[in-house]
Design an enzyme around this catalytic site. Structure first.
Site, mmCIF file in Angstrom:
data_model
loop_
_atom_site.group_PDB
_atom_site.id
_atom_site.type_symbol
_atom_site.label_atom_id
_atom_site.label_comp_id
_atom_site.label_asym_id
_atom_site.label_seq_id
_atom_site.Cartn_x
_atom_site.Cartn_y
_atom_site.Cartn_z
ATOM 1 N N HIS A 308 0.666 -1.206 -0.060
ATOM 2 C CA HIS A 308 -0.073 0.019 0.027
ATOM 3 C C HIS A 308 0.799 1.194 0.052
ATOM 4 O O HIS A 308 2.060 1.408 0.695
ATOM 5 C CB HIS A 308 -0.947 -0.049 1.283
ATOM 6 C CG HIS A 308 -2.115 0.945 1.082
ATOM 7 N ND1 HIS A 308 -2.098 2.337 1.245
ATOM 8 C CD2 HIS A 308 -3.219 0.774 0.672
ATOM 9 C CE1 HIS A 308 -3.212 2.797 1.090
ATOM 10 N NE2 HIS A 308 -3.995 1.704 0.849
ATOM 11 N N ASP A 366 -7.937 -5.527 0.309
ATOM 12 C CA ASP A 366 -8.485 -6.049 -0.910
ATOM 13 C C ASP A 366 -8.086 -7.581 -0.737
ATOM 14 O O ASP A 366 -8.478 -8.746 -1.187
ATOM 15 C CB ASP A 366 -7.975 -5.810 -2.126
ATOM 16 C CG ASP A 366 -8.453 -4.407 -2.402
ATOM 17 O OD1 ASP A 366 -9.743 -4.101 -2.478
ATOM 18 O OD2 ASP A 366 -8.040 -3.425 -2.963
HETATM 19 N N1 CMC Z 1 3.983 -8.044 -4.911
HETATM 20 C C1 CMC Z 1 5.455 -7.697 -5.050
HETATM 21 N N2 CMC Z 1 6.117 -6.773 -4.973
HETATM 22 C C2 CMC Z 1 5.488 -5.540 -4.599
HETATM 23 C C3 CMC Z 1 4.032 -5.424 -4.324
HETATM 24 C C4 CMC Z 1 3.288 -6.624 -4.497
HETATM 25 N N3 CMC Z 1 1.994 -6.547 -4.345
HETATM 26 N N4 CMC Z 1 3.693 -4.233 -4.127
HETATM 27 C C5 CMC Z 1 4.857 -3.442 -3.998
HETATM 28 N N5 CMC Z 1 5.891 -4.256 -4.349
HETATM 29 C C6 CMC Z 1 7.351 -3.767 -4.325
HETATM 30 C C7 CMC Z 1 7.721 -2.953 -5.720
HETATM 31 O O1 CMC Z 1 7.915 -3.886 -6.674
HETATM 32 C C8 CMC Z 1 8.733 -2.034 -5.138
HETATM 33 O O2 CMC Z 1 9.962 -2.731 -5.138
HETATM 34 P P1 CMC Z 1 11.469 -2.019 -5.514
HETATM 35 O O3 CMC Z 1 11.488 -1.136 -4.336
HETATM 36 O O4 CMC Z 1 12.427 -3.213 -5.482
HETATM 37 O O5 CMC Z 1 11.184 -1.404 -6.854
HETATM 38 C C9 CMC Z 1 8.392 -1.748 -3.840
HETATM 39 O O6 CMC Z 1 7.631 -3.035 -3.181
HETATM 40 C C10 CMC Z 1 7.534 -0.378 -3.579
HETATM 41 O O7 CMC Z 1 6.262 -0.643 -4.329
HETATM 42 P P2 CMC Z 1 5.703 0.558 -5.320
HETATM 43 O O8 CMC Z 1 5.016 -0.368 -6.566
HETATM 44 O O9 CMC Z 1 6.677 1.418 -5.814
HETATM 45 O O10 CMC Z 1 4.753 1.027 -4.414
HETATM 46 P P3 CMC Z 1 3.354 2.061 -4.757
HETATM 47 O O11 CMC Z 1 3.085 2.899 -3.462
HETATM 48 O O12 CMC Z 1 3.617 2.763 -5.760
HETATM 49 O O13 CMC Z 1 2.266 1.153 -5.123
HETATM 50 C C11 CMC Z 1 0.554 -0.570 -4.705
HETATM 51 C C12 CMC Z 1 1.334 0.723 -4.300
HETATM 52 C C13 CMC Z 1 -0.871 -1.020 -3.682
HETATM 53 C C14 CMC Z 1 -0.064 0.090 -6.320
HETATM 54 C C15 CMC Z 1 1.183 -1.667 -4.939
HETATM 55 O O14 CMC Z 1 1.799 -2.195 -3.771
HETATM 56 C C16 CMC Z 1 0.733 -3.077 -5.525
HETATM 57 O O15 CMC Z 1 0.590 -3.071 -6.928
HETATM 58 N N6 CMC Z 1 0.088 -3.827 -4.961
HETATM 59 C C17 CMC Z 1 -0.659 -4.909 -5.326
HETATM 60 C C18 CMC Z 1 -2.162 -4.629 -5.675
HETATM 61 C C19 CMC Z 1 -2.993 -4.168 -4.761
HETATM 62 O O16 CMC Z 1 -3.282 -5.162 -3.883
HETATM 63 N N7 CMC Z 1 -3.614 -3.113 -4.981
HETATM 64 C C20 CMC Z 1 -4.659 -2.627 -4.102
HETATM 65 C C21 CMC Z 1 -4.130 -1.484 -2.889
HETATM 66 S S1 CMC Z 1 -5.253 -1.286 -1.726
HETATM 67 C C22 CMC Z 1 -6.722 -0.903 -1.930
HETATM 68 C C23 CMC Z 1 -7.121 0.209 -2.914
HETATM 69 O O17 CMC Z 1 -6.485 1.345 -3.346
HETATM 70 O O18 CMC Z 1 -7.983 -0.231 -3.704
#
Ligand code: CMC
Length: 432
Positions: A308, A366
């Site tokens: 998140h 989720d």
């Molecule tokens: N699985 C594997 N690696 C992950 C995940 C994941 N679910 N989430 C983040 N990471 C890694 C990402 O690859 C990055 O690694 P590095 O620093 O080595 O490049 C690090 O963690 C930081 O992630 P980010 O993508 O820069 O973080 P963000 O804040 O931009 O994205 C997020 C947040 C929720 C989009 C992301 O965690 C994600 O794609 N999660 C899976 C989808 C999900 O469950 N979404 C629901 C979010 S909560 C409810 C809502 O908003 O509806």
């Protein structure tokens, strides 16, 4: 106390500007950069808005370090245990918990405006029978402005309130109709004698040929889901609603834009993606393979329902939902539901892995919500629709707050241009 400021010095030109610090009641303060461009000719650069507060808001507070979520100051745990969805709607819209007469009146307004214009119902037949219900939602909610234009004077507070009531009241009917259309069953008219969650379940599952009785366990589980998804400050869909609204668009168009933003798997679409992922893992022994894939930067696979932007520890909503899964599955005699067991095992293994610990990736809202929805019979393509239904109050309350905000201006982000510099057009025959 004198104004707190931050001084920005442009080391190339030596120019400096003092910028005020903006503080809220809690949470990080912001730097007011509004004069930055005028004073220094510079922009801030923040793709994904990692460090940008785009408004002041008094609705929802999140402390991602502590795993705290408050609606109008009330902890989500207390609201989940003691409140109702309509009471939470009142709280978000009006700022305080209602008195008994206020609650009676609000409940009566919402529960007596559940029907939609008959003409709107004819819209559905224009969609392919196998259209995703989120696609239908985007279209039908946007079309509301064509049917309820008597309340679209956005500068009239009473019109704004009527639109908010209509959206909250009609969203369950629109959602259930999108499902009925997709399975070829007749639309069911709402029954205004029922509560909000009960009415939705009946409109969704009843058929005219048989009596239908709402299961209390299902209504309770849905009520909890609705409360937990009601608002979540400036996420992608809420920011979309505000941005659309900042141009003066009507609220139905703004909410339709929000539904579109919610659909993506990085946001609300994750609840559908989580269940699809859990269903793909046929045996808990396969979990380590999926963890390995989630960690591999060359693999697009991510652990859905994990991570998140704000929460750097367990999402408080996920904690409540995990317990609710235990309780609901026990109550309906499905304690050993394989998907729930897979989810628990996935969480256990991920939370022992350095990759997830170092990046502070924990289950989000989720991760467990789909297990509850599945247990009460909601089909998977409807999961994000239910998220949209619950979040409508948050979107519309945020839109109303924005409309009353004297600082509000049209949202117009800037860019750092990286394209070609000025060049002259060359006629086609002269080009090589
Ligand atoms: N699985 C594997 N690696 C992950 C995940 C994941 N679910 N989430 C983040 N990471 C890694 C990402 O690859 C990055 O690694 P590095 O620093 O080595 O490049 C690090 O963690 C930081 O992630 P980010 O993508 O820069 O973080 P963000 O804040 O931009 O994205 C997020 C947040 C929720 C989009 C992301 O965690 C994600 O794609 N999660 C899976 C989808 C999900 O469950 N979404 C629901 C979010 S909560 C409810 C809502 O908003 O509806």
């Amino acid at each position: 106390m004198s104004q707190e400021t931050v001084t920005i010095i442009d080391n190339t030109t030596g120019k400096r500007v003092e910028l005020p610090i903006v503080r809220g009641t809690q949470g990080p303060a912001g730097i007011d950069v509004r004069t930055l461009n005028r004073e220094l000719g510079l922009l801030t650069f923040d793709p994904g808005f990692l460090s940008t507060a785009h408004c002041r808001s008094a609705l929802t507070f999140i402390d991602g370090e502590q795993g705290v979520l408050l609606y109008r100051g009330y902890p989500i745990e207390q609201l989940a245990a003691q409140s109702s969805y309509l009471e939470v709607c009142y709280l978000l819209l009006y700022g305080d918990l209602p008195t008994k007469p206020q609650m009676r009146e609000f409940q009566s307004i919402i529960l007596h405006h559940t029907m939609v214009h008959e003409g709107l119902r004819r819209f559905y037949s224009g969609f392919r029978h196998d259209a995703h219900p989120m696609a239908i939602m985007v279209g039908v909610v946007g079309a509301l402005s064509a049917f309820y234009h008597d309340s679209t004077d956005i500068h009239d507070p009473r019109h704004r309130e009527i639109s908010a009531h209509r959206l909250i009241a009609k969203m369950p009917t629109i959602a259930a109709d999108s499902y009925k259309y997709s399975i070829g069953q007749p639309f069911i008219y709402p029954d205004n004698a029922l509560g909000y969650a009960e009415n939705f379940l009946r409109t969704m599952f009843a058929v005219p040929a048989e009596p239908y009785k709402v299961k209390p366990a299902a209504a309770r589980a849905l009520e909890l889901f609705l409360i937990l998804h009601a608002d979540h400050e400036q996420n992608a869909s809420t920011a979309t609603v505000r941005l659309a609204g900042s141009s003066g668009a009507n609220p139905f168009a703004c909410i339709s834009a929000g539904i579109g933003a919610l659909w993506g798997p990085a946001h609300g679409g994750a609840n559908e993606a989580v269940i699809r992922m859990l269903e793909t893992i046929r045996d808990p022994a396969e979990i380590p393979q999926y963890i390995t894939r989630a960690k591999d930067k060359d693999d697009a696979f991510r652990l859905m329902g994990f991570g998140h932007r704000i929460y750097k520890q367990y999402d408080p909503r996920a904690k409540i939902l995990r317990q609710a899964c235990h309780d609901l599955l026990k109550e309906i005699g499905a304690e050993h539901q394989p998907l729930f067991e897979t989810a628990l095992e996935l969480e256990r293994i991920a939370l022992q892995d350095d990759y997830f610990l170092e990046r502070r990736l924990y289950p989000n809202v989720d991760f467990y919500s789909g297990i509850i929805l599945k247990a009460i019979g909601i089909p998977i393509p409807m999961f994000t629709v239910l998220f949209a239904m619950a979040r409508t109050v948050g979107w519309v309350a945020q839109w109303m707050e924005m409309m009353e905000d004297a600082e509000q201006r049209i949202g117009r982000p800037r860019q750092i241009y990286v394209g070609p510099a000025r060049r002259d057009y060359m006629p086609l025959e002269e080009r090589e």
